[in-house]
Design a protein around this motif. Structure first.
Motif, PDB file in Angstrom:
ATOM      1  N   SER A 261      35.218  -3.473   5.243  1.00 39.66           N
ATOM      2  CA  SER A 261      36.367  -2.417   5.346  1.00 39.66           C
ATOM      3  C   SER A 261      36.173  -2.092   6.675  1.00 39.66           C
ATOM      4  O   SER A 261      37.638  -1.570   7.245  1.00 39.66           O
ATOM      5  CB  SER A 261      36.082  -1.382   4.468  1.00 39.66           C
ATOM      6  OG  SER A 261      34.869  -0.650   4.739  1.00 39.66           O
ATOM      7  N   HIS A 264      38.218  -4.734   8.358  1.00 36.46           N
ATOM      8  CA  HIS A 264      39.839  -4.578   8.306  1.00 36.46           C
ATOM      9  C   HIS A 264      40.619  -3.565   8.734  1.00 36.46           C
ATOM     10  O   HIS A 264      41.659  -3.629   9.250  1.00 36.46           O
ATOM     11  CB  HIS A 264      40.017  -4.324   6.573  1.00 36.46           C
ATOM     12  CG  HIS A 264      41.172  -4.446   6.054  1.00 36.46           C
ATOM     13  ND1 HIS A 264      42.232  -5.475   6.092  1.00 36.46           N
ATOM     14  CD2 HIS A 264      41.863  -3.342   5.390  1.00 36.46           C
ATOM     15  CE1 HIS A 264      43.127  -4.903   5.628  1.00 36.46           C
ATOM     16  NE2 HIS A 264      42.929  -3.911   5.259  1.00 36.46           N
ATOM     17  N   TRP A 265      39.905  -2.125   8.665  1.00 33.24           N
ATOM     18  CA  TRP A 265      40.429  -1.208   9.426  1.00 33.24           C
ATOM     19  C   TRP A 265      40.814  -1.169  10.774  1.00 33.24           C
ATOM     20  O   TRP A 265      41.694  -0.752  11.623  1.00 33.24           O
ATOM     21  CB  TRP A 265      39.597   0.139   9.068  1.00 33.24           C
ATOM     22  CG  TRP A 265      39.907   0.595   7.571  1.00 33.24           C
ATOM     23  CD1 TRP A 265      39.121   0.680   6.494  1.00 33.24           C
ATOM     24  CD2 TRP A 265      41.165   1.129   7.107  1.00 33.24           C
ATOM     25  NE1 TRP A 265      39.655   1.117   5.535  1.00 33.24           N
ATOM     26  CE2 TRP A 265      41.094   1.210   5.583  1.00 33.24           C
ATOM     27  CE3 TRP A 265      42.486   1.241   7.677  1.00 33.24           C
ATOM     28  CZ2 TRP A 265      41.808   1.852   4.973  1.00 33.24           C
ATOM     29  CZ3 TRP A 265      43.549   1.623   6.725  1.00 33.24           C
ATOM     30  CH2 TRP A 265      43.199   1.957   5.256  1.00 33.24           C
ATOM     31  N   LYS A 267      41.030  -4.177  12.537  1.00 32.72           N
ATOM     32  CA  LYS A 267      42.187  -5.149  12.722  1.00 32.72           C
ATOM     33  C   LYS A 267      43.579  -4.293  12.290  1.00 32.72           C
ATOM     34  O   LYS A 267      44.398  -4.493  13.444  1.00 32.72           O
ATOM     35  CB  LYS A 267      42.141  -6.153  11.665  1.00 32.72           C
ATOM     36  CG  LYS A 267      40.937  -7.251  12.105  1.00 32.72           C
ATOM     37  CD  LYS A 267      40.837  -8.318  10.994  1.00 32.72           C
ATOM     38  CE  LYS A 267      39.770  -9.273  11.280  1.00 32.72           C
ATOM     39  NZ  LYS A 267      39.766 -10.334  10.294  1.00 32.72           N
ATOM     40  N   GLN A 268      43.420  -3.530  11.531  1.00 33.66           N
ATOM     41  CA  GLN A 268      44.678  -2.673  11.214  1.00 33.66           C
ATOM     42  C   GLN A 268      45.046  -1.865  12.224  1.00 33.66           C
ATOM     43  O   GLN A 268      46.269  -1.634  12.819  1.00 33.66           O
ATOM     44  CB  GLN A 268      44.809  -1.989   9.639  1.00 33.66           C
ATOM     45  CG  GLN A 268      44.871  -2.876   8.521  1.00 33.66           C
ATOM     46  CD  GLN A 268      45.009  -2.094   7.521  1.00 33.66           C
ATOM     47  OE1 GLN A 268      44.843  -0.910   7.395  1.00 33.66           O
ATOM     48  NE2 GLN A 268      45.201  -2.774   6.330  1.00 33.66           N
ATOM     49  N   PHE A 269      43.917  -1.206  12.632  1.00 29.28           N
ATOM     50  CA  PHE A 269      43.973  -0.287  14.020  1.00 29.28           C
ATOM     51  C   PHE A 269      44.555  -0.849  15.021  1.00 29.28           C
ATOM     52  O   PHE A 269      45.553  -0.397  15.952  1.00 29.28           O
ATOM     53  CB  PHE A 269      42.858   0.411  14.143  1.00 29.28           C
ATOM     54  CG  PHE A 269      42.683   1.452  15.339  1.00 29.28           C
ATOM     55  CD1 PHE A 269      43.518   2.686  15.053  1.00 29.28           C
ATOM     56  CD2 PHE A 269      42.256   0.909  16.370  1.00 29.28           C
ATOM     57  CE1 PHE A 269      43.335   3.331  16.354  1.00 29.28           C
ATOM     58  CE2 PHE A 269      42.375   1.861  17.642  1.00 29.28           C
ATOM     59  CZ  PHE A 269      42.839   3.112  17.444  1.00 29.28           C
ATOM     60  N   ALA A 271      46.323  -3.781  15.194  1.00 24.06           N
ATOM     61  CA  ALA A 271      47.825  -3.966  14.973  1.00 24.06           C
ATOM     62  C   ALA A 271      48.652  -3.085  15.156  1.00 24.06           C
ATOM     63  O   ALA A 271      49.669  -2.965  15.634  1.00 24.06           O
ATOM     64  CB  ALA A 271      47.855  -4.509  13.571  1.00 24.06           C
ATOM     65  N   CYS A 272      48.363  -1.615  14.564  1.00 23.31           N
ATOM     66  CA  CYS A 272      49.258  -0.544  14.651  1.00 23.31           C
ATOM     67  C   CYS A 272      49.148  -0.191  16.159  1.00 23.31           C
ATOM     68  O   CYS A 272      50.195   0.493  16.574  1.00 23.31           O
ATOM     69  CB  CYS A 272      48.622   0.603  14.038  1.00 23.31           C
ATOM     70  SG  CYS A 272      48.790   0.340  12.190  1.00 23.31           S
ATOM     71  N   GLU A 275      51.546  -2.426  17.874  1.00 24.56           N
ATOM     72  CA  GLU A 275      53.081  -2.087  17.451  1.00 24.56           C
ATOM     73  C   GLU A 275      53.296  -0.574  18.271  1.00 24.56           C
ATOM     74  O   GLU A 275      54.486  -0.369  18.525  1.00 24.56           O
ATOM     75  CB  GLU A 275      53.172  -1.853  16.020  1.00 24.56           C
ATOM     76  CG  GLU A 275      54.360  -1.710  15.500  1.00 24.56           C
ATOM     77  CD  GLU A 275      54.561  -1.632  13.834  1.00 24.56           C
ATOM     78  OE1 GLU A 275      55.465  -1.383  13.440  1.00 24.56           O
ATOM     79  OE2 GLU A 275      53.395  -1.871  13.121  1.00 24.56           O
TER      80      GLU A 275
END
Length: 408
Positions: A261, A264-265, A267-269, A271-272, A275
């Motif tokens: 997790s 995963h977070w 990677k999301q962080f 990506a965010c 962006e």
């Protein structure tokens, strides 16, 4: 009672008034536990359904303390929010405190079947808590090793004393040889087999009779009890070992899921964050374009105002030109009037000169009259002074006549 590995009952469950963290600490202190380290942090627990998301256990930062139980030689982490115990975790040598960020750390408790997380106000407080966790973990490991050494020493001592005693009695009575052989060769033999062996010796002893046999029977009964206790302790240790293995498996699974997790977070962080950086760049470009547009609008507004001013000035100049043209038409008339006015002015100047001469003569006459008046005033003043003197003399003369009349 603050027992190791169990949740202390709440104040409402015991029928006591809620006392908060201070009352809980005081109760643990009364039971032999002492706080050795205290800090404040936000408490979280892993979601039991997803095993990925964090669930807040406290609405605000609460007190988190390490407690040491001197009677049991154990350590616990305790945190109370009001009357609710949100952390009651006994520290074992298998636990690990992991820093997942600069201000957040977590550890898994297999007995509570959950993962606790703490959010600290600063990185220094997180570091101090992690260092204290490692120190307490080493102390718990040392305490466990010492307890195991004591258990093994006591067990070996008891078994050695039993074996020596049975060897001494074996020389006197051959009925206990089977028990000695069992004790020396197979200490892991089930209790049923040992019981049958001991019963066999009892039958043999019954055939002989006498006080020696009764003594041997009592010793065999003691041996039965010791063997039964040893087998029960072995079963307890096996059960505890199995539970520890299962808890370690659950803990490793939870840690793997937590690491997954976290990745995963992360990677999301990332990506965010990318962006967000792109959006910030676009916003900056749009702001620059808006600033340029605003500057152009201001320039256009200035030019339009300047154009209006020039138009008004042009209209004023045209009006002035028309007036000048009209005035140019009446210039000859003005010239003739100017000549007549100049002649009148000359005549007025001559009259003015004559009047000035008359004024000068009048001034000289006025000065002469003023001089005459001054002379007259002087003569009149002298006359009045003389008259005053005469009046005074006449008054004195009248007073003298009145005195003479009174005397006569």
């Amino acid at each position: 009672m603050c027992e190791v590995g169990t949740r202390p009952p709440l104040a409402a469950e015991r029928g006591e008034p809620p006392g908060g963290a201070a009352a809980a600490a005081e109760r643990c202190r009364d039971m032999g536990e002492q706080p050795i380290f205290t800090t404040r942090a936000h408490v979280f627990q892993i979601d039991p359904s997803t095993k990925k998301n964090w669930v807040p256990a406290s609405k605000q930062a609460v007190t988190v303390s390490y407690f040491y139980d001197s009677t049991r030689n154990s350590y616990r982490i305790i945190s109370v929010d009001g009357a609710k115990v949100i952390i009651n975790s006994t520290i074992t040598p298998n636990m690990t405190f992991t820093k997942t960020s600069q201000k957040f750390g977590q550890w898994a408790d297999s007995r509570a079947n959950t993962v606790f997380g703490l959010g600290f106000p600063s990185e220094q407080q997180l570091t101090k808590f992690a260092e204290k966790f490692q120190e307490v973990k080493e102390a718990a490991k040392l305490a466990r090793d010492r307890s195991q050494e004591k258990i093994e020493t006591s067990s070996n001592h008891s078994q050695t004393s039993f074996a020596a005693k049975m060897k001494r009695e074996m020389q006197e009575t051959p009925s206990v040889r089977l028990c000695v052989v069992l004790q020396e060769s197979g200490r892991e033999t089930p209790s049923s087999t040992r019981a049958s062996s001991v019963n066999g010796t009892d039958d043999e002893k019954a055939s002989h009779g006498g006080p020696a046999e009764a003594h041997l029977k009592s010793e065999n009964d003691k041996l039965k009890i010791a063997l039964a206790q040893s087998s029960s302790n072995v079963k307890k240790w096996e059960t505890e070992l199995q539970s520890l293995r299962e808890s370690n498996a659950r803990l490793s699974t939870a840690l793997q899921e937590s690491a997954a997790s976290i990745e995963h977070w992360k990677k999301q962080f990332s990506a965010c964050k990318e962006e967000n950086d792109q959006l910030r760049g676009k916003i900056e470009e749009l702001e620059e374009q808006c600033n340029e547009i605003n500057k152009e609008k201001e320039r256009n507004a200035q030019l339009s105002r300047r154009l209006q001013e020039l138009e008004t000035e042009l209209q004023d100049k045209e009006l002035e030109l028309e007036e000048l043209r009209k005035q140019g038409e009446i210039i000859p008339e003005l010239m003739s009037e100017c000549e007549s006015v100049s002649e009148q002015l000359q005549a007025a100047e001559k009259k003015n000169k004559d009047l000035e001469e008359k004024v000068r003569t009048l001034r000289t006459e006025v000065e002469e009259s003023k001089h005459r008046q001054t002379n007259l005033k002087t003569e009149l003043k002298n006359f009045l002074d003389v008259l005053d003197g005469k009046i005074d003399e006449l008054h004195d003369f009248r007073q003298g006549l009145s005195k003479l009349g009174v005397d006569n």
